[in-house]
Write a protein that holds these residues in place. Structure first.
Motif, PDB file in Angstrom:
ATOM      1  N   ARG A  33      -7.973   2.947  -3.048  1.00 55.77           N
ATOM      2  CA  ARG A  33      -7.546   2.630  -4.147  1.00 55.77           C
ATOM      3  C   ARG A  33      -7.024   3.339  -4.703  1.00 55.77           C
ATOM      4  O   ARG A  33      -6.352   3.103  -5.763  1.00 55.77           O
ATOM      5  N   PRO A  34      -6.704   5.052  -5.106  1.00 60.03           N
ATOM      6  CA  PRO A  34      -5.623   5.696  -5.197  1.00 60.03           C
ATOM      7  C   PRO A  34      -4.273   5.640  -4.372  1.00 60.03           C
ATOM      8  O   PRO A  34      -3.176   5.609  -4.933  1.00 60.03           O
ATOM      9  N   VAL A  35      -3.994   4.652  -3.395  1.00 56.47           N
ATOM     10  CA  VAL A  35      -2.772   4.092  -3.238  1.00 56.47           C
ATOM     11  C   VAL A  35      -1.957   3.118  -4.080  1.00 56.47           C
ATOM     12  O   VAL A  35      -1.183   2.723  -3.962  1.00 56.47           O
ATOM     13  N   ARG A  36      -3.422   2.933  -4.800  1.00 53.20           N
ATOM     14  CA  ARG A  36      -2.148   1.186  -5.603  1.00 53.20           C
ATOM     15  C   ARG A  36      -2.031   2.041  -6.646  1.00 53.20           C
ATOM     16  O   ARG A  36      -0.863   1.761  -6.956  1.00 53.20           O
ATOM     17  N   GLY A  37      -2.219   2.940  -7.537  1.00 52.24           N
ATOM     18  CA  GLY A  37      -1.402   4.197  -9.070  1.00 52.24           C
ATOM     19  C   GLY A  37      -0.301   4.511  -7.760  1.00 52.24           C
ATOM     20  O   GLY A  37       0.855   4.575  -8.409  1.00 52.24           O
ATOM     21  N   ALA A  38      -0.397   4.984  -6.518  1.00 47.59           N
ATOM     22  CA  ALA A  38       0.389   6.013  -6.354  1.00 47.59           C
ATOM     23  C   ALA A  38       1.934   5.018  -5.883  1.00 47.59           C
ATOM     24  O   ALA A  38       2.945   5.018  -7.014  1.00 47.59           O
ATOM     25  N   LEU A  39       1.768   3.612  -5.442  1.00 46.49           N
ATOM     26  CA  LEU A  39       2.532   2.465  -5.855  1.00 46.49           C
ATOM     27  C   LEU A  39       3.381   2.257  -6.577  1.00 46.49           C
ATOM     28  O   LEU A  39       4.514   2.286  -7.335  1.00 46.49           O
ATOM     29  N   LEU A  40       2.308   2.381  -7.671  1.00 45.30           N
ATOM     30  CA  LEU A  40       2.381   1.934  -8.917  1.00 45.30           C
ATOM     31  C   LEU A  40       4.146   2.508  -9.459  1.00 45.30           C
ATOM     32  O   LEU A  40       4.834   2.540 -10.993  1.00 45.30           O
ATOM     33  N   SER A  41       3.375   3.773  -9.705  1.00 44.34           N
ATOM     34  CA  SER A  41       3.787   5.712 -10.599  1.00 44.34           C
ATOM     35  C   SER A  41       5.538   5.486  -9.257  1.00 44.34           C
ATOM     36  O   SER A  41       6.441   5.634  -9.703  1.00 44.34           O
TER      37      SER A  41
ATOM     38  N   VAL B  45      15.061   5.395  -5.032  1.00 45.92           N
ATOM     39  CA  VAL B  45      14.601   4.649  -4.967  1.00 45.92           C
ATOM     40  C   VAL B  45      15.017   3.443  -5.556  1.00 45.92           C
ATOM     41  O   VAL B  45      15.530   3.220  -6.430  1.00 45.92           O
ATOM     42  N   PRO B  46      15.734   2.421  -4.072  1.00 48.49           N
ATOM     43  CA  PRO B  46      16.978   2.136  -4.782  1.00 48.49           C
ATOM     44  C   PRO B  46      16.082   0.525  -5.310  1.00 48.49           C
ATOM     45  O   PRO B  46      15.491   0.863  -5.129  1.00 48.49           O
ATOM     46  N   ASP B  47      16.953  -0.170  -6.589  1.00 53.12           N
ATOM     47  CA  ASP B  47      16.788  -1.056  -6.604  1.00 53.12           C
ATOM     48  C   ASP B  47      16.223  -2.122  -5.887  1.00 53.12           C
ATOM     49  O   ASP B  47      15.566  -2.987  -6.550  1.00 53.12           O
ATOM     50  N   ALA B  48      17.287  -2.641  -4.835  1.00 54.70           N
ATOM     51  CA  ALA B  48      16.834  -2.955  -3.290  1.00 54.70           C
ATOM     52  C   ALA B  48      15.335  -3.128  -3.023  1.00 54.70           C
ATOM     53  O   ALA B  48      14.970  -3.951  -2.177  1.00 54.70           O
ATOM     54  N   THR B  49      14.861  -1.809  -2.828  1.00 53.29           N
ATOM     55  CA  THR B  49      13.524  -1.105  -2.133  1.00 53.29           C
ATOM     56  C   THR B  49      12.379  -1.551  -3.045  1.00 53.29           C
ATOM     57  O   THR B  49      10.945  -1.442  -2.609  1.00 53.29           O
ATOM     58  N   ILE B  50      12.382  -1.869  -4.133  1.00 54.32           N
ATOM     59  CA  ILE B  50      11.750  -1.295  -5.076  1.00 54.32           C
ATOM     60  C   ILE B  50      10.878  -3.488  -4.872  1.00 54.32           C
ATOM     61  O   ILE B  50       9.867  -3.219  -4.707  1.00 54.32           O
ATOM     62  N   ARG B  51      11.391  -3.979  -4.613  1.00 54.78           N
ATOM     63  CA  ARG B  51      10.576  -5.673  -4.661  1.00 54.78           C
ATOM     64  C   ARG B  51       9.220  -5.066  -3.428  1.00 54.78           C
ATOM     65  O   ARG B  51       8.703  -6.060  -2.934  1.00 54.78           O
ATOM     66  N   PHE B  52       9.750  -4.636  -2.804  1.00 53.24           N
ATOM     67  CA  PHE B  52       9.889  -4.685  -1.214  1.00 53.24           C
ATOM     68  C   PHE B  52       8.120  -3.166  -1.557  1.00 53.24           C
ATOM     69  O   PHE B  52       7.045  -3.584  -0.911  1.00 53.24           O
ATOM     70  N   TYR B  53       8.593  -2.921  -2.231  1.00 51.92           N
ATOM     71  CA  TYR B  53       6.994  -2.222  -2.399  1.00 51.92           C
ATOM     72  C   TYR B  53       6.549  -2.783  -3.397  1.00 51.92           C
ATOM     73  O   TYR B  53       5.003  -2.690  -3.357  1.00 51.92           O
ATOM     74  N   ALA B  54       6.931  -3.390  -4.131  1.00 49.61           N
ATOM     75  CA  ALA B  54       5.467  -4.238  -4.803  1.00 49.61           C
ATOM     76  C   ALA B  54       5.167  -5.692  -4.351  1.00 49.61           C
ATOM     77  O   ALA B  54       4.321  -6.013  -4.122  1.00 49.61           O
ATOM     78  N   ASP B  55       5.663  -5.295  -2.856  1.00 48.89           N
ATOM     79  CA  ASP B  55       5.076  -6.823  -1.670  1.00 48.89           C
ATOM     80  C   ASP B  55       3.721  -5.865  -1.132  1.00 48.89           C
ATOM     81  O   ASP B  55       2.658  -6.249  -0.865  1.00 48.89           O
ATOM     82  N   ILE B  56       4.191  -4.256  -1.188  1.00 50.50           N
ATOM     83  CA  ILE B  56       2.753  -3.330  -0.450  1.00 50.50           C
ATOM     84  C   ILE B  56       1.851  -3.586  -1.584  1.00 50.50           C
ATOM     85  O   ILE B  56       0.491  -3.621  -1.232  1.00 50.50           O
ATOM     86  N   LEU B  57       2.206  -3.615  -2.711  1.00 50.78           N
ATOM     87  CA  LEU B  57       0.807  -3.700  -3.904  1.00 50.78           C
ATOM     88  C   LEU B  57       0.283  -4.798  -4.064  1.00 50.78           C
ATOM     89  O   LEU B  57      -0.830  -4.163  -3.820  1.00 50.78           O
ATOM     90  N   ASP B  58       0.854  -5.532  -3.716  1.00 52.06           N
ATOM     91  CA  ASP B  58       0.179  -6.864  -3.073  1.00 52.06           C
ATOM     92  C   ASP B  58      -0.385  -6.910  -2.601  1.00 52.06           C
ATOM     93  O   ASP B  58      -1.918  -7.094  -2.082  1.00 52.06           O
ATOM     94  N   HIS B  59      -0.193  -6.554  -1.258  1.00 49.21           N
ATOM     95  CA  HIS B  59      -1.084  -6.113   0.393  1.00 49.21           C
ATOM     96  C   HIS B  59      -2.198  -5.074  -0.087  1.00 49.21           C
ATOM     97  O   HIS B  59      -3.471  -5.523   0.286  1.00 49.21           O
ATOM     98  N   VAL B  60      -1.992  -4.377  -1.114  1.00 48.21           N
ATOM     99  CA  VAL B  60      -3.683  -3.232  -1.495  1.00 48.21           C
ATOM    100  C   VAL B  60      -4.230  -3.863  -2.301  1.00 48.21           C
ATOM    101  O   VAL B  60      -5.472  -3.925  -2.389  1.00 48.21           O
ATOM    102  N   ASN B  61      -3.835  -4.791  -3.303  1.00 49.12           N
ATOM    103  CA  ASN B  61      -4.880  -5.214  -3.793  1.00 49.12           C
ATOM    104  C   ASN B  61      -4.822  -6.529  -3.434  1.00 49.12           C
ATOM    105  O   ASN B  61      -6.498  -6.360  -3.205  1.00 49.12           O
TER     106      ASN B  61
END
Length: 354
Positions: free
Chosen positions: A229-237, A246-262
């Motif tokens: 559960r804390p991984v979600r907060g870390a990814l949001l931060s 943190v390049p803008d091009a990788t932010i959508r990839f991190y958003a995909d990881i966040l979707d996986h965590v959810n």
């Protein structure tokens, strides 16, 4: 319980940051692997210590330093000096009980995660602390124990396809975090298979072992939820950070990881509900079984009440009882008892009491 709450090894009142306590003499030193790569090349080195890794870093290449083992505090202190890593970050790196989080510093950002694995034999989840310090052209990856998920990222580097060779340290950090989170998918899948297996066994042949299995699985699911559960907060931060690393091009990839965590956390919530339902089913089935036993015993007791009454009458020691001298009295009494018992059994059967 130690997995849910670990007492801090740090003494009360001690200063913040890494405390120098080496254990390398006990055979718990850190192993180091350095991968230096660009679009057209990939070199792998195994320096004996962190000082020997420093000359391997080249500005025109991305460098990935893997450090396995977190107990050699002298080595981590030296790493902090060489790469300008804050002492609080170093303290978190060597603390295997630290929860996942994201922190942004002037020259790097730091992410710590838990890599989880499930043992289906004893229905227990194990954890492995992993940390990343991402710098301008460098990623330092620290792990408590060797991590199998690293091999998948290494294979992508060796293949040289996609963005991983050209997108810099930010994309490498994404690939590592994604590999760690994807491992959690496998853990959830194994837990689901185990829960379904226990559920099938309960429906076929309920026994007391199932109660222990349910409680063990509930405990492991709670532990899994606590670690993820804390991984979600870390990814949001991380996504909301304005760090140039943190390049803008990788932010959508991190958003995909966040979707996986959810998605995983939703599966965990469903597992908790299923296990609670299984526990309710077990207790209900045990209650029904006990009711059936009590009903059977009650029927047996009810049948024997009139028979005991008759036996009690003719068991009295009065001298003058008319039937005592009768030739067929004994057989008549047994026949009467059998008739009364049989009539009661037929009556209870018609009522559907058994």
């Amino acid at each position: 319980m130690p997995r849910f709450f670990r007492k801090s090894e740090k003494k009360a009142g001690s200063p913040p940051g890494l405390q120098i306590e080496t254990r390398a003499a006990l055979g718990t030193g850190s192993d180091i692997c350095v991968l230096s790569y660009s679009k057209d090349s990939l070199e792998t080195y195994y320096p004996p210590d962190i000082d020997a890794a420093l000359p391997l870093i080249q500005k025109e290449k991305t460098t990935w330093i893997q450090v396995t083992g977190i107990h050699d505090h002298f080595a981590f202190s030296r790493m902090g000096e060489l790469f300008n890593i804050h002492t609080l970050t170093l303290e978190d790196m060597v603390n295997p009980a630290h929860p996942p989080k994201f922190e942004d510093f002037d020259n790097y950002y730091y992410v710590t995660l838990k890599q989880l694995a499930f043992d289906p034999r004893n229905h227990e989840i194990s954890e492995n602390q992993v940390s990343l310090a991402v710098m301008d052209n460098l990623v330092i990856f620290v792990q408590d124990k060797p991590s199998p998920c690293l091999r998948a990222v290494e294979k992508r580097l060796e293949a040289g396809r996609g963005n991983i060779r050209t997108a810099g340290p930010g994309y490498l950090a994404y690939a590592l975090i994604d590999a760690v989170v994807d491992q959690s998918f496998d853990v959830v899948g194994q837990i689901v298979e185990t829960v379904e297996s226990v559920e099938r066994d309960m429906l076929e042949n309920l026994n007391p072992d199932h109660l222990e299995q349910i409680h063990r699985l509930k405990r492991e699911v709670i532990f899994f939820n606590k670690q993820l559960r804390p991984v979600r907060g870390a990814l949001l931060s991380l996504i909301k950070s304005e760090s140039p690393l943190v390049p803008d091009a990788t932010i959508r990839f991190y958003a995909d990881i966040l979707d996986h965590v959810n998605h995983i956390l939703d599966a965990v919530s469903s597992l908790q509900e299923i296990l609670s339902s299984m526990l309710d089913f077990y207790m209900s089935a045990q209650g029904n079984r006990m009711n059936e036993v009590m009903a059977t015993l009650t029927i047996i007791s009810t049948i024997f009440i009139p028979l005991s009454f008759l036996a009690g009458i003719y068991g009295m020691n009065f001298k003058f009882m008319p039937e005592l001298e009768w030739q067929w009295g004994y057989f008549a009494l047994l026949g009467g008892m059998a008739a009364i018992g049989g009539a009661m059994v037929v009556y209870f059967k018609k009522k559907g009491w058994f």
